[in-house]
Motif scaffolding. Structure first.
Motif, short mmCIF file in Angstrom:
data_model
loop_
_atom_site.label_atom_id
_atom_site.label_comp_id
_atom_site.label_asym_id
_atom_site.label_seq_id
_atom_site.Cartn_x
_atom_site.Cartn_y
_atom_site.Cartn_z
N UNK A 49 0.75 -1.16 -0.12
CA UNK A 49 0.00 0.01 -0.05
C UNK A 49 0.91 1.27 -0.07
N UNK A 52 1.20 2.93 -3.75
CA UNK A 52 0.13 3.88 -4.29
C UNK A 52 -0.23 4.79 -3.25
N UNK A 54 -1.67 4.46 -0.42
CA UNK A 54 -2.89 4.07 0.32
C UNK A 54 -2.25 4.13 2.13
N UNK A 78 -3.61 11.49 -7.61
CA UNK A 78 -4.99 10.82 -8.32
C UNK A 78 -4.36 10.26 -9.56
N UNK A 81 -2.37 7.03 -9.15
CA UNK A 81 -3.18 6.01 -8.87
C UNK A 81 -4.04 5.47 -10.27
N UNK A 82 -4.35 6.41 -10.97
CA UNK A 82 -4.82 5.85 -12.21
C UNK A 82 -3.80 5.18 -13.04
N UNK A 86 -4.97 -2.06 -8.84
CA UNK A 86 -4.85 -2.65 -7.80
C UNK A 86 -5.93 -3.98 -7.71
N UNK A 88 -7.63 -7.14 -5.16
CA UNK A 88 -7.75 -7.44 -3.77
C UNK A 88 -8.20 -8.94 -3.34
N UNK A 92 -13.57 -6.63 -3.54
CA UNK A 92 -13.91 -5.16 -3.42
C UNK A 92 -14.52 -4.64 -4.51
N UNK A 93 -15.37 -5.37 -5.23
CA UNK A 93 -16.25 -4.85 -6.33
C UNK A 93 -17.51 -4.08 -5.93
N UNK A 154 -11.16 -4.41 -14.22
CA UNK A 154 -11.30 -3.08 -13.72
C UNK A 154 -10.00 -2.50 -13.23
#
Lengths: 341, 220
Positions: A49, A52, A54, A78, A81-82, A86, A88, A92-93, A154
């Motif tokens: 983490x 990025x 987090x 931002x 991060x794009x 990442x 999980x 985490x959908x 995603x």
């Protein structure tokens, strides 16, 4: 591509300072699949983490493509991060959105594509992960493996150069794990995408990674090429993990437990070798070149990612001179050997 | 023995209508006030998206104070404010401000709790994608919480209906007013029975409708 310098992170828990990461230094190359393995609570999640932000490191630098991201302001963060996808452990959908909606979400909320361009990109990603016919289902209607495929699609939506995988297969059964790992490997090769993953499963490292770092108590205790770390684990944590994933290697590393001592007469030697040598008739060559006799007690020939390897546990019998000759032959073939007892 | 021939059905129909108007209009304003307040409570709490412990403490304190005033007291305390706001403290209009003030803090708290139930990982995933915070709240958090928000709205609507009936005590309109003036002060037990029966039916209807909506929005 990524350089981590003297990274440290401390948390305050009930007024006490708890160190999660301690002086981490790592370098990860473009297109590489880099694994971080450790037990739970070792700090691997915090480390991942930090890539990025987090998690904000307490000290040290994280350089991505030469830029220190720890100094980024909000808009640059931002943007970063794009470019960094990442995935999980628990996927985490967004449950309220369809499969297509989930893949479209990062495009819609961060990108500048038109609706038509987004739809085309979503279709492309659905095809890539093999979920084209599930576009209009909701996550609750999918299996775990399918959910992770949506997660991968995603994460790739904004065409990242780096993919972070947070225990991405830990919630999946072994068969599904293999299919997700194959997909990640395909993506790595197809797009020259750098992948950093954390896991507590040695099997994931063996299948997917080029290099590995073993983390324990917030420190990197061992790192290197997967085959080297796997065949010659030094740190007790690494040894423990190898033993758990591969009992055969464990037995060869510590034959005292596996074999009755009174039955052994000669010298126990463990041979390990990597690459093309795996396909050479080494043993018959040694048998012909020296008078020493040997018994194969245990052995494995397999591959780590694409690299073939072999490891053999031999009991050598003969004079000291004979055995020295055997070792000289092994050295000539660049076969690693260690005397165990 | 209940004698239904004495009942003025027209009055009862009108009172029912008034109760529905009070509940509906108050619910609208309660959501308009309470939803942002609840979102603010959620995002400013420690460890959340826009962590602001100071703001959270103040908001939380105000909400607690308002919730600790019994509604009957609030009705009376609010009279001057209501007169100031809309010119009268009587009738349907007069009941709405205290109803909104009485239920908004409750609704805000319910919203906060519902939002806390949203999987932390989903929000983290959005952050990891570089989605700006306001888009996370409106594009991900609220849609994810939709079934819970509807359930909270249902609870609030039912609370409002019972509060609206209570406002009859200080001259508010609707079924409560009818029950107090005829059922209680004039000993017309029939009116009391019918108003209570109507309230029971209305509450059942709201709960049923709310449950159906929750089901419709649930994707699990």
């Amino acid at each position: 591509m990524i350089r981590i310098e003297q990274l440290s992170k401390t948390f305050r828990v009930d007024g006490r300072e708890v160190s999660a990461l301690n002086d981490i230094n790592l370098e990860i190359g473009k297109g590489e699949v880099f694994g971080i393995i450790g037990r739970s609570g070792a700090g691997k999640s915090t480390l991942l983490r930090s890539l990025n932000l987090l998690e904000r490191p307490t000290a040290g630098r994280v350089l991505i493509d030469g830029e220190d991201i720890t100094g980024f302001d909000r808009s640059r963060l931002y943007a970063l991060r794009q470019r960094v996808g990442m995935i999980f452990q628990h996927f985490n959908l967004l449950n309220a959105k369809t499969v297509a909606g989930n893949i479209d979400w990062p495009l819609k909320s961060t990108g500048s594509l038109s609706a038509a361009q987004r739809a085309a990109r979503v279709a492309e990603l659905l095809a890539l992960v093999g979920l084209a016919e599930h576009a209009h289902k909701y996550p609750a209607q999918l299996s775990g493996g399918q959910k992770q495929r949506v997660g991968i699609a995603r994460a790739l939506a904004n065409r990242p150069q780096l993919l972070l995988c947070d225990e991405a297969t830990s919630a999946l059964d072994p068969e599904t794990t293999q299919s997700i790992l194959r997909l990640l490997l395909d993506i790595n090769r197809q797009f020259d995408l750098t992948i950093v993953l954390i896991t507590h499963e040695m099997q994931v490292i063996r299948t997917l990674c080029d290099r590995v770092a073993v983390i324990d108590g917030g420190r990197i205790v061992e790192s290197g090429r997967v085959a080297d770390v796997f065949l010659h684990p030094q740190h007790p944590v690494t040894r423990g993990m190898v033993a758990q994933s591969d009992p055969l290697t464990a037995a060869m590393l510590d034959p005292g437990h596996a074999f009755a001592k009174d039955k052994l007469r000669g010298t126990l030697v463990r041979l390990t070798y990597l690459g093309d040598i795996t396909y050479q008739p080494i043993l018959s060559h040694i048998a012909a070149a020296t008078p020493a006799r040997f018994t194969i007690l245990q052995g494995e020939v397999s591959s780590i990612k694409d690299l073939p390897f072999g490891q053999l546990l031999l009991e050598l019998e003969g004079s000291d001179d004979d055995i020295r000759k055997v070792f000289a032959e092994l050295d000539r073939f660049e076969i690693h050997h260690e005397v165990l007892q | 023995m209940i004698d239904l021939s004495m009942i003025e059905w027209g009055d009862i129909a009108f009172a029912t209508w008034e109760t529905l108007v009070m509940t509906g209009v108050s619910l609208l304003f309660t959501v308009l006030l309470g939803l942002p307040l609840g979102i603010l409570l959620f995002v400013t709490a420690s460890g959340q998206l826009l962590e602001q412990p100071g703001v959270y403490r103040v908001l939380s304190f105000v909400v607690n104070v308002l919730r600790s005033v019994p509604f009957l007291i609030l009705l009376i305390v609010m009279i001057p404010v209501t007169v100031l706001l809309i010119g009268t403290s009587l009738g349907v209009e007069g009941a709405i401000p205290p109803l909104v003030v009485g239920t908004s803090p409750l609704f805000a708290r319910l919203v906060e709790n519902v939002l806390r139930e949203v999987d932390r990982g989903v929000i983290e995933a959005c952050q990891a994608m570089g989605v700006p915070t306001h888009r996370i709240i409106f594009g991900a958090l609220l849609p994810e919480a939709m079934p819970g928000l509807i359930a909270a709205t249902t609870v609030t609507a039912i609370t409002l209906m019972s509060y609206a009936a209570m406002s009859g005590v200080i001259g508010g309109g609707g079924l409560g007013d009818l029950a107090i003036r005829f059922g209680y002060q004039r000993f017309q037990t029939e009116v009391m029975v019918i108003t209570v029966a109507l309230l029971v039916m209305l509450v059942q209807f709201i709960q049923h409708a709310g449950d159906r909506l929750v089901l419709y929005f649930t994707r699990k």
